[in-house]
Enzyme design. Structure first.
Site, PDB file in Angstrom:
ATOM      1  N   LYS A  81       0.845  -1.190   0.000  1.00 20.93           N
ATOM      2  CA  LYS A  81       0.000   0.000   0.000  1.00 20.93           C
ATOM      3  C   LYS A  81       0.887   1.250   0.000  1.00 20.93           C
ATOM      4  O   LYS A  81       1.982   1.241   0.578  1.00 20.93           O
ATOM      5  CB  LYS A  81      -0.883  -0.046   1.257  1.00 20.93           C
ATOM      6  CG  LYS A  81      -1.957   1.013   1.362  1.00 20.93           C
ATOM      7  CD  LYS A  81      -2.800   0.752   2.626  1.00 20.93           C
ATOM      8  CE  LYS A  81      -3.925   1.759   2.794  1.00 20.93           C
ATOM      9  NZ  LYS A  81      -4.757   1.459   4.002  1.00 20.93           N
ATOM     10  N   SER A 156      -9.705   1.288   3.079  1.00 23.20           N
ATOM     11  CA  SER A 156      -8.876   2.142   2.257  1.00 23.20           C
ATOM     12  C   SER A 156      -7.810   1.407   1.445  1.00 23.20           C
ATOM     13  O   SER A 156      -7.270   1.962   0.495  1.00 23.20           O
ATOM     14  CB  SER A 156      -8.181   3.180   3.145  1.00 23.20           C
ATOM     15  OG  SER A 156      -7.299   2.549   4.051  1.00 23.20           O
ATOM     16  N   SER A 180      -9.791  -1.327   7.123  1.00 20.57           N
ATOM     17  CA  SER A 180      -9.223  -1.030   5.803  1.00 20.57           C
ATOM     18  C   SER A 180      -8.510  -2.195   5.120  1.00 20.57           C
ATOM     19  O   SER A 180      -8.148  -2.082   3.951  1.00 20.57           O
ATOM     20  CB  SER A 180      -8.257   0.152   5.896  1.00 20.57           C
ATOM     21  OG  SER A 180      -8.971   1.357   5.944  1.00 20.57           O
TER      22      SER A 180
END
Lengths: 486, 98
Positions: A81, A156, A180
């Site tokens: 990420k 997310s 997330s």
């Protein structure tokens, strides 16, 4: 021919050792899938130009090291990420304010993954500063769900989830502050695992809510998720919240027999009232009942539990997280690194830089966080949220004296349409209803693929969430493997 | 919560927001605060939370280390300063403050 849609990390490790394919061929296969699919999905913000070089290094080691000396993730292509730092690479946290920031050091997770021989293929898209449940809040455009590109992949960590689901990499890492990792895993039909708070170092993770944030893996199987977790876990002097599992008086050794390990069955607790609440879709409820049946067939004991305070988790979360975010994000001031927009004077530089650099949701949460911490409202909001956190924690810890796992759906609905919730922030926040409690309490929690919902003629993945007591990742792995037939 | 309050908070947070955005935020905060405000009732109607540290086996503790073995001075200076938007030599440059 390498089939990345089904290949697991476990199988790839064997394949590399048997020389069925080289690490270069494996990484090239990933790059080919990315080339083919990512223009429609947009899971990646950047493919690292040295991915094949990393693979070549892995091939060298495969040639020169004894099998017993091979590191655990040697030659395995993974993605990180965009809030996990890799020295010398851009890390933007999905934000304009860090668009041109180049990481000056490796996060501890990155360092460990490099030592384990993983090939870090690129960085994945995310909601700006991990603020969101759809990856629509990225300053660089949304990620699409591989099952239906008109729908969100969740967030997310939506880029990491989509990259694994689309077979672009064998595994990926995200961060989980309120769901997330687990929520996008459910929306894309993969395994998403959030470890106990403190089990993975956050050194080099761009912070959102520091009492909640935890790094964890995405993978196709529980076995793979465990392999990835094992590579990054452990105490770290650079993150004072990390814990080790050394037994002490207050932390009995994990080998202490628990249910399941004494030949008894694991007990699954179902917070029935919580799941029956409005806003949980028919498809999700049906799938959940099927999941319970499956667990019963596997021999698990399923019992209803009552959680009086769990329903307050989401409210407490949306006070604590913005409060911590507003504090964490003060560091982005246009002085030391990142975007700088010049104003009339020094303080105006701050206003202009932060006004232009932060996206709408980031500005919203910073200002909301400022409010709940401001004089006159602190006790009312932040103080109350901390009290609620304490009550929820006590309640969950006590519940785990009676059950081994608390089971809920991961999300109240399957993946929603792009744009469906973006004009109403509160409706987006409600997508986190089942996931935030694990962060409030610090518990390990995993989302497992549990089937599909058919909506508008499209099959959309669903997930169930298993949560265990602090430091009981081992139970989640054992039960998760059995559930998925591994 | 009104628009002036939102502007004041944005000021505290050092974020420039437009009039239009302040209006939108005012409306959004109404609904968000209405939702999260329910926690205010949690503890007053029920028992106080326990603070018994014996029960608290969440083992997060500060990790301290001795302040020793510093790295060679200047080892990271260039890399870190390269990220600064404006610099003058080995200094980060900002506008005059006084």
């Amino acid at each position: 021919m390498i089939n990345l849609q089904t290949l697991t990390i476990q199988e790839a490790r064997e394949g590399l050792k048997r020389k069925d394919f080289s690490a270069r061929e494996l990484t090239q296969a990933c790059l080919d899938v990315i080339e083919k699919k990512d223009k429609d999905i947009h899971a990646f913000l950047e493919i690292f130009e040295d991915a094949l070089t990393q693979a070549d290094e892995a091939d060298n080691k495969l040639k020169n090291l004894k099998t017993s000396e091979l590191p655990n993730l040697l030659g395995i292509p993974i993605a990180l990420k965009d809030n996990i730092l890799v020295k010398g690479k851009h890390a933007s946290a999905g934000s304009k304010i860090l668009e041109n920031y180049v990481a000056t050091y490796d996060s501890t997770a990155t360092k460990k993954l490099k030592e384990a021989g993983a090939v870090i293929v690129g960085r994945t898209n995310m909601d700006e500063f991990a603020m969101g449940s759809s990856t629509e809040n990225s300053a660089f455009g949304p990620t699409k769900n591989p099952f239906d590109t008109t729908r969100v992949p969740g967030g997310s960590s939506g880029g990491s989830a989509a990259a694994v689901a689309a077979g672009m990499v064998l595994g990926a890492f995200g961060s989980d502050t309120g769901g997330s990792i687990r929520q996008p895993a459910a929306f894309t039909g993969v395994v998403g695992f959030k470890p106990t708070y403190g089990r993975v170092s956050r050194f080099g993770l761009i912070a959102l809510g520091s009492s909640l944030d935890q790094i964890g893996p995405f993978a196709k199987t529980v076995t793979d998720a465990e392999i990835l977790y094992d590579a990054v876990k452990g105490e770290d002097l650079f993150d004072s919240t990390t814990i080790d599992l050394t037994p002490s008086a207050s932390h009995p050794p994990l080998s202490l027999p628990r249910r399941g390990e004494r030949g008894e069955v694991y007990v699954i607790g179902v917070p029935r009232k919580f799941i029956d609440s409005e806003g949980v879709s028919k498809e999700v409820k049906e799938n959940f009942e099927q999941t319970l049946e499956k667990f019963k067939k596997l021999g698990y004991k399923v019992q209803d539990i009552e959680l009086k305070y769990a329903k307050h988790s989401l409210a407490a979360y949306y006070i604590i997280m913005p409060a911590e975010a507003s504090s964490n994000l003060t560091r982005f001031d246009g002085v030391k690194y990142g975007l700088h927009v010049s104003g009339q004077d020094s303080i105006d530089d701050y206003f202009k830089t932060r006004g232009a650099g932060f996206g709408r949701e980031a500005r919203r949460r910073i200002i909301l966080g400022t409010y709940v911490l401001s004089s006159g409202y602190y006790d009312e909001y932040y103080g109350s949220a901390l009290k609620a956190k304490r009550l929820i924690t006590d309640e969950y810890r006590k519940t785990f004296e009676d059950v081994d796992i608390i089971l809920t759906p991961t999300t109240p609905t399957p993946a929603f349409k792009i744009g469906e919730k973006s004009s109403d922030p509160l409706s987006m926040y409600l997508a986190d209803i089942f996931t935030v409690t694990a962060n409030i309490v610090g518990l390990p929690s995993v989302s497992l693929p549990s089937g599909f919902a058919e909506l508008d003629g499209v099959r959309l993945p669903l997930g169930v969430e298993l949560t265990a007591d602090l430091r009981r990742e081992d139970i989640l792995f054992a039960v998760g493997k059995e559930f998925l037939g591994e | 919560m009104d628009k002036d309050e939102v502007m004041r908070l944005a000021g505290l947070a050092r974020i420039a927001v437009s009039d239009k955005e302040a209006e939108d935020l005012t409306r959004e905060f109404e609904s968000i605060l209405n939702y999260v405000g329910e926690v205010k009732n949690v503890t007053t109607n029920n028992q106080q939370p326990t603070t018994n540290s014996e029960k608290d086996d969440f083992p997060n503790r500060n990790k301290m280390r001795d302040d020793e073995n510093p790295h060679e001075s200047g080892l990271y200076t260039a890399e870190l300063l390269n990220e600064a938007p404006e610099r003058e030599g080995n200094y980060v440059k900002v506008k005059k403050i006084l």
